[in-house]
Design a protein around this motif. Structure first.
Motif, PDB file in Angstrom:
ATOM      1  N   ASP A 204       0.825  -1.209   0.000  1.00  0.00           N
ATOM      2  CA  ASP A 204       0.000   0.000   0.000  1.00  0.00           C
ATOM      3  C   ASP A 204       0.863   1.264   0.000  1.00  0.00           C
ATOM      4  OD1 ASP A 204      -2.268  -1.556  -0.031  1.00  0.00           O
ATOM      5  OD2 ASP A 204      -2.784  -1.214   2.082  1.00  0.00           O
ATOM      6  N   ILE A 205       1.954   1.253   0.744  1.00  0.00           N
ATOM      7  CA  ILE A 205       2.857   2.406   0.767  1.00  0.00           C
ATOM      8  C   ILE A 205       3.431   2.641  -0.622  1.00  0.00           C
ATOM      9  CG2 ILE A 205       5.108   3.219   1.621  1.00  0.00           C
ATOM     10  CD1 ILE A 205       4.318   1.813   4.322  1.00  0.00           C
ATOM     11  N   ASP A 206       3.790   1.570  -1.302  1.00  0.00           N
ATOM     12  CA  ASP A 206       4.318   1.697  -2.658  1.00  0.00           C
ATOM     13  C   ASP A 206       3.253   2.254  -3.601  1.00  0.00           C
ATOM     14  OD1 ASP A 206       6.494   1.279  -4.587  1.00  0.00           O
ATOM     15  OD2 ASP A 206       5.173  -0.259  -5.423  1.00  0.00           O
ATOM     16  N   GLU A 207       2.020   1.773  -3.486  1.00  0.00           N
ATOM     17  CA  GLU A 207       0.926   2.282  -4.323  1.00  0.00           C
ATOM     18  C   GLU A 207       0.682   3.767  -4.076  1.00  0.00           C
ATOM     19  OE1 GLU A 207      -2.814   0.220  -4.691  1.00  0.00           O
ATOM     20  OE2 GLU A 207      -1.816  -1.695  -4.313  1.00  0.00           O
ATOM     21  N   LEU A 208       0.711   4.167  -2.803  1.00  0.00           N
ATOM     22  CA  LEU A 208       0.519   5.579  -2.478  1.00  0.00           C
ATOM     23  C   LEU A 208       1.640   6.437  -3.069  1.00  0.00           C
ATOM     24  CD1 LEU A 208      -0.632   5.183   1.212  1.00  0.00           C
ATOM     25  CD2 LEU A 208      -1.995   6.213  -0.630  1.00  0.00           C
ATOM     26  N   ALA A 209       2.868   5.952  -2.960  1.00  0.00           N
ATOM     27  CA  ALA A 209       4.001   6.690  -3.523  1.00  0.00           C
ATOM     28  C   ALA A 209       3.867   6.824  -5.038  1.00  0.00           C
ATOM     29  CB  ALA A 209       5.320   6.001  -3.155  1.00  0.00           C
ATOM     30  N   GLU A 210       3.439   5.753  -5.690  1.00  0.00           N
ATOM     31  CA  GLU A 210       3.245   5.808  -7.139  1.00  0.00           C
ATOM     32  C   GLU A 210       2.122   6.773  -7.503  1.00  0.00           C
ATOM     33  OE1 GLU A 210       2.685   1.744  -8.341  1.00  0.00           O
ATOM     34  OE2 GLU A 210       4.806   1.242  -8.022  1.00  0.00           O
ATOM     35  N   ARG A 211       1.093   6.820  -6.690  1.00  0.00           N
ATOM     36  CA  ARG A 211      -0.017   7.746  -6.939  1.00  0.00           C
ATOM     37  C   ARG A 211       0.466   9.190  -6.821  1.00  0.00           C
ATOM     38  NH1 ARG A 211      -4.010   7.432 -10.087  1.00  0.00           N
ATOM     39  NH2 ARG A 211      -5.536   9.028  -9.653  1.00  0.00           N
ATOM     40  N   VAL A 212       1.305   9.469  -5.854  1.00  0.00           N
ATOM     41  CA  VAL A 212       1.883  10.808  -5.705  1.00  0.00           C
ATOM     42  C   VAL A 212       2.683  11.165  -6.951  1.00  0.00           C
ATOM     43  CG1 VAL A 212       3.589  12.154  -4.387  1.00  0.00           C
ATOM     44  CG2 VAL A 212       1.877  10.766  -3.177  1.00  0.00           C
ATOM     45  N   ARG A 213       3.436  10.202  -7.465  1.00  0.00           N
ATOM     46  CA  ARG A 213       4.254  10.431  -8.671  1.00  0.00           C
ATOM     47  C   ARG A 213       3.388  10.698  -9.908  1.00  0.00           C
ATOM     48  NH1 ARG A 213       9.184  11.964  -8.282  1.00  0.00           N
ATOM     49  NH2 ARG A 213       9.682  10.972 -10.243  1.00  0.00           N
ATOM     50  N   VAL A 214       2.195  10.075  -9.960  1.00  0.00           N
ATOM     51  CA  VAL A 214       1.285  10.307 -11.087  1.00  0.00           C
ATOM     52  C   VAL A 214       1.012  11.802 -11.248  1.00  0.00           C
ATOM     53  CG1 VAL A 214      -1.152  10.033 -11.785  1.00  0.00           C
ATOM     54  CG2 VAL A 214       0.188   8.041 -11.107  1.00  0.00           C
ATOM     55  N   PHE A 215       0.980  12.514 -10.152  1.00  0.00           N
ATOM     56  CA  PHE A 215       0.684  13.940 -10.174  1.00  0.00           C
ATOM     57  C   PHE A 215       1.943  14.809 -10.181  1.00  0.00           C
ATOM     58  CE2 PHE A 215      -3.141  11.930  -8.530  1.00  0.00           C
ATOM     59  CZ  PHE A 215      -4.072  12.450  -9.414  1.00  0.00           C
ATOM     60  N   GLY A 216       3.083  14.177 -10.516  1.00  0.00           N
ATOM     61  CA  GLY A 216       4.328  14.922 -10.672  1.00  0.00           C
ATOM     62  C   GLY A 216       4.970  15.384  -9.374  1.00  0.00           C
ATOM     63  N   GLN A 217       4.586  14.783  -8.286  1.00  0.00           N
ATOM     64  CA  GLN A 217       5.142  15.141  -6.980  1.00  0.00           C
ATOM     65  C   GLN A 217       6.117  14.070  -6.512  1.00  0.00           C
ATOM     66  OE1 GLN A 217       4.299  18.204  -5.571  1.00  0.00           O
ATOM     67  NE2 GLN A 217       3.331  18.408  -7.575  1.00  0.00           N
ATOM     68  N   VAL A 218       6.892  14.393  -5.502  1.00  0.00           N
ATOM     69  CA  VAL A 218       7.842  13.436  -4.935  1.00  0.00           C
ATOM     70  C   VAL A 218       7.332  13.032  -3.555  1.00  0.00           C
ATOM     71  CG1 VAL A 218      10.219  13.074  -4.166  1.00  0.00           C
ATOM     72  CG2 VAL A 218       9.759  14.487  -6.193  1.00  0.00           C
ATOM     73  N   PRO A 219       7.076  11.742  -3.353  1.00  0.00           N
ATOM     74  CA  PRO A 219       6.609  11.297  -2.034  1.00  0.00           C
ATOM     75  C   PRO A 219       7.744  11.367  -1.017  1.00  0.00           C
ATOM     76  CG  PRO A 219       6.993   9.416  -3.462  1.00  0.00           C
ATOM     77  CD  PRO A 219       7.217  10.643  -4.303  1.00  0.00           C
ATOM     78  N   ILE A 220       7.366  11.462   0.248  1.00  0.00           N
ATOM     79  CA  ILE A 220       8.414  11.403   1.272  1.00  0.00           C
ATOM     80  C   ILE A 220       9.018  10.006   1.246  1.00  0.00           C
ATOM     81  CG2 ILE A 220       7.367  13.196   2.713  1.00  0.00           C
ATOM     82  CD1 ILE A 220       6.457  11.001   4.630  1.00  0.00           C
ATOM     83  N   TYR A 221      10.279   9.922   1.602  1.00  0.00           N
ATOM     84  CA  TYR A 221      10.948   8.627   1.522  1.00  0.00           C
ATOM     85  C   TYR A 221      11.942   8.396   2.648  1.00  0.00           C
ATOM     86  CZ  TYR A 221      14.487  11.592  -0.633  1.00  0.00           C
ATOM     87  OH  TYR A 221      15.386  12.589  -0.872  1.00  0.00           O
ATOM     88  N   LYS A 222      12.154   9.374   3.481  1.00  0.00           N
ATOM     89  CA  LYS A 222      13.080   9.217   4.601  1.00  0.00           C
ATOM     90  C   LYS A 222      12.312   8.792   5.848  1.00  0.00           C
ATOM     91  CE  LYS A 222      16.372  12.593   2.905  1.00  0.00           C
ATOM     92  NZ  LYS A 222      17.002  13.887   3.134  1.00  0.00           N
ATOM     93  N   MET A 223      12.886   7.842   6.569  1.00  0.00           N
ATOM     94  CA  MET A 223      12.233   7.326   7.770  1.00  0.00           C
ATOM     95  C   MET A 223      11.937   8.447   8.761  1.00  0.00           C
ATOM     96  SD  MET A 223      10.775   4.895   9.279  1.00  0.00           S
ATOM     97  CE  MET A 223      11.215   3.451   8.394  1.00  0.00           C
TER      98      MET A 223
END
Length: 121
Positions: free
Chosen positions: A22-41
């Protein structure tokens, strides 16, 4: 640890693997809109509504804490669904609905396990 280990281990392991997907899907969804998801712990820990708990918890306490955390996730996904709908993001509303369905099922399973296992007479 303890006599309830196998009772709780399978469902929490399943939830862990689902959360990773689910986290990966959410990150990919953020990328669909040209944004960068958070990725640091540290960013996840800082922004998360759900806080880390101790690792030496009883099965009952752990299950009850997870049900509380799942309720927080459900409320967050409702907000995501509403925001997606307001913005005409059909993919986002579908994704939120699918994730919510899985989380609601796990919430029910853990609640039922706690009610059965630790029923107060």
């Amino acid at each position: 640890v303890g006599g309830d280990f196998f009772d709780i281990h399978d469902i929490t392991e399943e939830m862990y693997h689902t959360a990773l997907k689910d986290i990966d899907e959410l990150a990919e969804r953020v990328r669909v809109f040209g944004q960068v998801p958070i990725y640091k712990m540290r960013d996840y820990l800082e922004k998360s509504l759900i806080k880390e708990s101790k690792s030496d918890l009883s099965a009952e306490f752990m299950a009850r804490q997870i049900t509380t955390d799942l309720q927080t996730l459900i409320e967050t996904l409702i907000g995501l669904h509403e925001a997606s709908a307001l913005n005409g993001d059909i993919g986002g509303t579908h994704m939120a609905s699918q994730m919510m369905k899985k989380i609601e099922t796990n919430h029910w399973k853990l609640t039922a396990w706690c009610d059965r296992r630790f029923r107060v007479s």
